[in-house]
Design a protein around this motif. Sequence first.
Motif, short mmCIF file in Angstrom:
data_model
loop_
_atom_site.label_atom_id
_atom_site.label_comp_id
_atom_site.label_asym_id
_atom_site.label_seq_id
_atom_site.Cartn_x
_atom_site.Cartn_y
_atom_site.Cartn_z
N GLY A 217 40.52 29.13 39.23
CA GLY A 217 40.10 30.52 39.36
C GLY A 217 39.82 31.10 38.25
N ALA A 244 41.27 37.09 39.34
CA ALA A 244 40.66 35.83 39.67
C ALA A 244 41.50 34.75 40.22
CB ALA A 244 39.66 35.36 38.78
N THR A 247 43.19 36.04 43.34
CA THR A 247 42.56 35.82 44.48
C THR A 247 42.02 34.61 44.98
OG1 THR A 247 41.10 37.97 43.65
CG2 THR A 247 40.04 36.74 45.43
N MET A 248 41.79 33.57 44.03
CA MET A 248 41.73 32.42 44.47
C MET A 248 42.92 31.83 45.13
SD MET A 248 40.15 29.45 44.58
CE MET A 248 38.64 29.27 43.38
N THR A 271 36.52 34.84 44.18
CA THR A 271 37.08 34.89 42.89
C THR A 271 35.81 35.44 42.06
OG1 THR A 271 38.54 32.77 43.39
CG2 THR A 271 37.94 33.31 41.02
N THR A 274 35.66 38.96 41.78
CA THR A 274 36.45 39.90 41.22
C THR A 274 35.90 40.27 39.96
OG1 THR A 274 37.41 38.12 40.05
CG2 THR A 274 38.32 38.73 42.44
#
Length: 314
Positions: A217, A244, A247-248, A271, A274
Motif C-alpha cells: 500500500g 494508502a 486503505t489497503m 489505495t 487515496t
Amino acid sequence: MFIRQISTLKNSSIANFIKVLLRGISQVILIENAISGFLILLAIMIYSYSLGLMALLSSFIGTVVGKLGGADTKDIDQGLFGYNSVLTGIALSLFLEGSFRWFIALSGAFITAIFTAIVMHITKKIRVPALTFPFIIVTWLILLSSYKLKALKLSPSLVPQDLVHWKLYISGHINWMEGVFSGIGQVFFLDHILSGVLLFLAVFWSSWKFGVLAIIGNALALMTAYILGAEHSLIIKGLYGYNAILTMLAVAIVFSSPQKKYSFLSGVIATILTVPITASISIWLIPYGLPALTMPFVLSSWVFIGSRNILPNL
C-alpha cells in the motif's frame, strides 16, 4: 486462600484492562493485538514521551466511556472505543498550543468516544465500518473553533493559505527510504525513521499478511504520487502514504469481499485512489489551515466496502 484468589482476580482484571487499552491503540491500524499496541506505543514514545502518554490516556478515556456507557463488551474488548480517541488526543495535542492544550485534547478524546458510539450505530445500518470518521469530525470542529475562541490557539504549522496565490513546488531529490518509513509513521503523526520501523514491526507481529499489504500500500502511494507529479517534500514526509496503508488493509483484508479473489485487486484500486483524494482534500482545506487527517482513507474505503452491499465482487 480466599484472599489469594481475590488478589489473582484483581491482577487478572488489571491485566485484561491494560490489554484492552493497548488494543485501542493498535486498532488505529485496524489491528486487534495487545503486543502490537505496545510496540506502537513504544514507537510513539520514542518520538515523544508526552505524545505516548497522551495516546495511552486517550485510549483509557475512550475505553472507560464505552464501559460506563454500557457498550457491547465485545466492542470494548476489541479496542473499538479507544482508537478514535487516541487519534483525537494525539492530533489536538500536536495542533494546538497554550496552557489548555492537554485539557482540550483529553476533552476531545472524551467527546470522540461518545461520537464514535453515534457513528457506529449509523454505519451498522448501512453496513460500513465507522473507521476513523469520528476522530476526523471532532478534530476538525475543535481546530476550527480556535478562530472564534481565544482559549484555543492553533499551532503555527497550521497556516491558512490563499488559493489565488497557491503554487505547486515539485523539486528536490526524493529519499525513498525515508518516504517508506514516514508513510506508516504519519498514521500517528510521527516523522521518525525508528518509529516507522517499530510500526512496521507491530503490523508484522499481528500478521505477515498485514505487514506485506502495508508495504504494498505504501509503495503504491509513493509511485502514484510521484507519477502524478505530487510535491516531493510531501512524498518524503509520508503524507501520501499513511492513508494508502490504512486503505489497503481495510479494503483488501479487514473488510474483504465475500469473493476473496477480488479483494486484493479492489484494495489496490482503492489505495491508488487515496492519492488524488488526498490532494483534493488538502487543497480544499488550505484556506482553513486544516490537515486532511485520515479522510482520504475513510472516503476511499467507504466507496469500496459500501458498494459491496450491491456489488459483492468489488
